[in-house]
Design a protein around this motif. Structure first.
Motif, PDB file in Angstrom:
ATOM      1  N   VAL B  12      -6.831 -11.419  -0.763  1.00  0.00           N
ATOM      2  CA  VAL B  12      -7.636 -11.027   0.397  1.00  0.00           C
ATOM      3  C   VAL B  12      -6.740 -10.252   1.353  1.00  0.00           C
ATOM      4  O   VAL B  12      -5.752 -10.791   1.859  1.00  0.00           O
ATOM      5  N   ILE B  13      -7.072  -8.975   1.563  1.00  0.00           N
ATOM      6  CA  ILE B  13      -6.316  -8.149   2.508  1.00  0.00           C
ATOM      7  C   ILE B  13      -7.117  -8.060   3.799  1.00  0.00           C
ATOM      8  O   ILE B  13      -8.190  -7.462   3.829  1.00  0.00           O
ATOM      9  N   GLY B  14      -6.608  -8.679   4.857  1.00  0.00           N
ATOM     10  CA  GLY B  14      -7.323  -8.693   6.130  1.00  0.00           C
ATOM     11  C   GLY B  14      -7.952 -10.052   6.361  1.00  0.00           C
ATOM     12  O   GLY B  14      -8.971 -10.379   5.764  1.00  0.00           O
ATOM     13  N   THR B  59       6.475  -9.138  -3.878  1.00  0.00           N
ATOM     14  CA  THR B  59       6.488 -10.131  -4.959  1.00  0.00           C
ATOM     15  C   THR B  59       5.402  -9.761  -5.963  1.00  0.00           C
ATOM     16  O   THR B  59       4.340  -9.262  -5.584  1.00  0.00           O
ATOM     17  N   PRO B  60       5.660 -10.008  -7.260  1.00  0.00           N
ATOM     18  CA  PRO B  60       4.708  -9.575  -8.282  1.00  0.00           C
ATOM     19  C   PRO B  60       3.372 -10.317  -8.164  1.00  0.00           C
ATOM     20  O   PRO B  60       3.356 -11.516  -7.890  1.00  0.00           O
ATOM     21  N   LEU B  61       2.278  -9.590  -8.334  1.00  0.00           N
ATOM     22  CA  LEU B  61       0.940 -10.181  -8.266  1.00  0.00           C
ATOM     23  C   LEU B  61      -0.016  -9.286  -9.051  1.00  0.00           C
ATOM     24  O   LEU B  61      -0.003  -8.067  -8.890  1.00  0.00           O
ATOM     25  N   ALA B  62      -0.821  -9.902  -9.939  1.00  0.00           N
ATOM     26  CA  ALA B  62      -1.818  -9.141 -10.694  1.00  0.00           C
ATOM     27  C   ALA B  62      -3.177  -9.791 -10.475  1.00  0.00           C
ATOM     28  O   ALA B  62      -3.680 -10.547 -11.303  1.00  0.00           O
ATOM     29  N   PRO B  63      -3.789  -9.511  -9.316  1.00  0.00           N
ATOM     30  CA  PRO B  63      -5.047 -10.191  -8.998  1.00  0.00           C
ATOM     31  C   PRO B  63      -6.192  -9.711  -9.883  1.00  0.00           C
ATOM     32  O   PRO B  63      -6.245  -8.544 -10.262  1.00  0.00           O
ATOM     33  N   GLU B  64      -7.097 -10.633 -10.187  1.00  0.00           N
ATOM     34  CA  GLU B  64      -8.346 -10.242 -10.849  1.00  0.00           C
ATOM     35  C   GLU B  64      -9.153  -9.354  -9.906  1.00  0.00           C
ATOM     36  O   GLU B  64      -9.773  -8.380 -10.314  1.00  0.00           O
ATOM     37  N   LEU B  65      -9.096  -9.722  -8.605  1.00  0.00           N
ATOM     38  CA  LEU B  65      -9.939  -9.075  -7.597  1.00  0.00           C
ATOM     39  C   LEU B  65      -9.170  -8.956  -6.286  1.00  0.00           C
ATOM     40  O   LEU B  65      -8.505  -9.906  -5.865  1.00  0.00           O
ATOM     41  N   VAL B  66      -9.274  -7.783  -5.673  1.00  0.00           N
ATOM     42  CA  VAL B  66      -8.750  -7.593  -4.319  1.00  0.00           C
ATOM     43  C   VAL B  66      -9.942  -7.427  -3.383  1.00  0.00           C
ATOM     44  O   VAL B  66     -10.817  -6.592  -3.629  1.00  0.00           O
ATOM     45  N   VAL B  67      -9.993  -8.255  -2.333  1.00  0.00           N
ATOM     46  CA  VAL B  67     -11.065  -8.171  -1.339  1.00  0.00           C
ATOM     47  C   VAL B  67     -10.487  -7.590  -0.064  1.00  0.00           C
ATOM     48  O   VAL B  67      -9.602  -8.193   0.550  1.00  0.00           O
ATOM     49  N   VAL B  68     -10.973  -6.405   0.328  1.00  0.00           N
ATOM     50  CA  VAL B  68     -10.472  -5.748   1.533  1.00  0.00           C
ATOM     51  C   VAL B  68     -11.379  -6.094   2.709  1.00  0.00           C
ATOM     52  O   VAL B  68     -12.546  -5.707   2.738  1.00  0.00           O
ATOM     53  N   GLY B  69     -10.831  -6.857   3.649  1.00  0.00           N
ATOM     54  CA  GLY B  69     -11.591  -7.276   4.831  1.00  0.00           C
ATOM     55  C   GLY B  69     -11.037  -6.625   6.088  1.00  0.00           C
ATOM     56  O   GLY B  69     -10.784  -7.305   7.066  1.00  0.00           O
ATOM     57  N   ALA B  70     -10.877  -5.313   6.034  1.00  0.00           N
ATOM     58  CA  ALA B  70     -10.295  -4.572   7.157  1.00  0.00           C
ATOM     59  C   ALA B  70     -11.396  -4.030   8.062  1.00  0.00           C
ATOM     60  O   ALA B  70     -12.566  -3.983   7.662  1.00  0.00           O
TER      61      ALA B  70
END
Lengths: 367, 367
Positions: B12-14, B59-70
């Motif tokens: 979750v970004i934001g 840091t390494p991360l391979a998310p299934e889903l990125v949710v942008v809450g900006a």
């Protein structure tokens, strides 16, 4: 039998929603009420539901008080006739506009200063999105403001009788001049009514998939757009002078907004929008809360409930057992699911306690 | 542990109100959530209330889903960066406008068709008059519509992942194009917001004695005027094209109304007012009811209650014991007294039964 300030008998002329409710409330308090309406069926319905006894014109009657519950258009002439017909009685009307009616009474050639001294304009602020005697109820005025508009010629005892009517029906008396009243209701009642109708009108040709997304914002702003046009066209036309400056003010803001949104990346555009929204914030914040409390005095707790019989009851029972009063309750809806959110308003000092109690009992408290 | 359609991890970004609520809801369902926000304090608050674990950039991360809450203003650029940074991930945003963001992503020179295929614009319709991570809650999306805007380049599995997010959070999926979405929310969300602010603005300089008379009509039409200007100026400026024709339509009606009220006794004036009110009636009647039911499908019963702890609970317990579901509940307030009216909505077929049951139990049913 509850004690009343009025002694009776009271004559109610006009058995619509408000007149019949007055009759019901006064009858329930043990007072003798007579009813009369130009519609034979309306006065029979009013009598049948217990609002009083039909008065046969011509039979002797010396009412303490005559309550005129006629439509705004004809109220002044009904008041004039009542002042002439019942020379010992106080006469009040209960219409939503006051200045035009006072002028109508005052300017009638048959009216003397003695007549005028017995007339008091009043306005119980208890309208609903319903009308007619069948929708009446004796408790309609409970806790609602009832404005009493004494004028320069009204006698002290007539004003006292008008106030006794409001108090006996459980209303809260508010005193102001007819002019101040009309300004006040133009702003807090007639203007929101018109604005709500203007908002709802835009939905007439909207596609169904748009309306399916409607939330509480749209529902709340358009609820009173369901009101009865027949009554409202009279109210609006009788109070046009007070309403017009408010509508012109709104039009200025709307013009500015249309101009700003036509070039949303122009310099100053965002500032303009922020100012509009900020003025809305500030204006909304000035509306007093329940029981005349300061605005926004209550704290909110949101609980997740299953939408099946008894869930909200069980929730409120748990709150009641904790000795915490629910000041307001709001259910949030939407299309689809059978689970809902309930917003409970409590006095701020009890909020943490409520969250603790409900969480301990297994309720999902969502802030 | 509830079963989910998503597998995680989710970034979750934001971590504002919506982003943190997404994190909370997914974490509560057992999914692994990482959080990041340009504000260090916002991401710490979000982590502290259980929305997930702060993601340290690099840091390494391979998310299934990125949710942008900006915020809407920067959403497109944050989406673009996420598509570049996480080449295996579906990226969704949850902003209230969709067309301008899709265009922003599409027109970025770094974006290829492969990038675009992993982006899906979405809009959970769960705003409140609050903001920030501290107001977040995992149940914010329960029963609310969540619009999924697939576009011509979006891949089927990306759309499916976006829909899984909405379903896992208990929302109701609604599918439409970005253009249809923006038209729809302009009408059912952005327009009522602006109109409510325009109404509330008129209260800024109102005398206190006027506001003391305020009833539910004014309260309802101005409730959302309390919303956050910072967010709304972005929404309004990003959706100006869809909003402008609606505002111009309102201005035409308002012009006509001002003209009519300037000469309320002119021929045709009352007819004009009746038409405005009638259009409002018809527009309001088109708003769907709870659970997507037809408009106004419920019947109303009004009960008089003492305003003390446990009264509403006792009432609802009595209704629950009768096996009747409360579809909606509304408390009517006003200044002054400690007695109130509660409006209960039930399916019409149960109304008479409810009145009989409650009357037998001693409740004052006021129609």
């Amino acid at each position: 039998m509850p004690t009343t300030h009025l002694a009776g008998p009271i004559l109610v002329i006009g058995t619509g929603l408000l007149g019949t409710s007055v009759g019901l409330g006064l009858s329930q308090r043990g007072l003798s009420v007579r009813l009369v309406d130009p519609s034979p069926s309306a006065q029979v319905v009013a009598q049948d539901i217990g609002a009083g006894t039909i008065h046969v014109p011509g039979t002797p009657l010396a009412p303490e008080l005559v309550v005129v519950g006629a439509p705004p258009d004809v109220t002044a002439q009904v008041v004039v006739q009542a002042l002439l017909d019942y020379p010992m009685s106080t006469v009040v009307d209960i219409a939503s506009v006051k200045g035009s009616i006072l002028n109508g009474v005052r300017n009638d050639p048959r009216i003397t200063t003695e007549h005028l001294s017995r007339y008091v304009g009043t306005h119980p602020m208890s309208g609903r999105e319903k009308s007619g005697p069948a929708a009446a109820r004796g408790e309609l005025f409970t806790s609602m403001p009832w404005v009493i508009c004494a004028h320069e010629d009204s006698r002290g005892d007539a004003v006292k009788t008008a106030e006794a009517l409001a108090i006996d029906l459980g209303a809260t008396v508010s005193r102001m001049s007819a002019g101040d009243h009309d300004q006040a209701v133009a702003l807090i009642s007639h203007f929101p009514q018109v604005a709500s109708s203007l908002i709802a009108s835009r939905l007439l040709n909207a596609p169904g998939h748009s309306l399916a997304l409607a939330g509480n914002g749209l529902r709340d702003t358009t609820r009173i757009a369901a009101s009865d046009p027949k009554l409202w066209i009279q109210i609006l036309s009788h109070n046009a002078d007070a309403l017009l400056p408010i509508l012109r003010g709104m039009r200025e803001d709307l013009d500015r907004l249309v101009h700003t949104l036509s070039a949303p990346s122009a310099p100053g555009a965002l500032l303009d929008l922020a100012q509009l929204m900020g003025e809305g914030n500030a204006g909304q914040g000035r509306i007093p809360g329940k029981h005349g409390a300061p605005p926004q005095a209550f704290a909110l707790v949101t609980i997740v409930v299953k939408d099946k019989p008894g869930q909200v009851a069980r929730l409120l029972a748990d709150i009641g057992e904790a000795g915490i009063n629910v000041e307001d309750l709001r259910m949030e809806h939407s299309a689809g699911h059978q689970v809902g959110l309930v917003d409970i308003s409590v006095i701020p000092g009890r909020r943490e306690e409520l969250i603790t109690v409900l969480s301990a009992l297994g309720w999902k408290v969502a802030q």
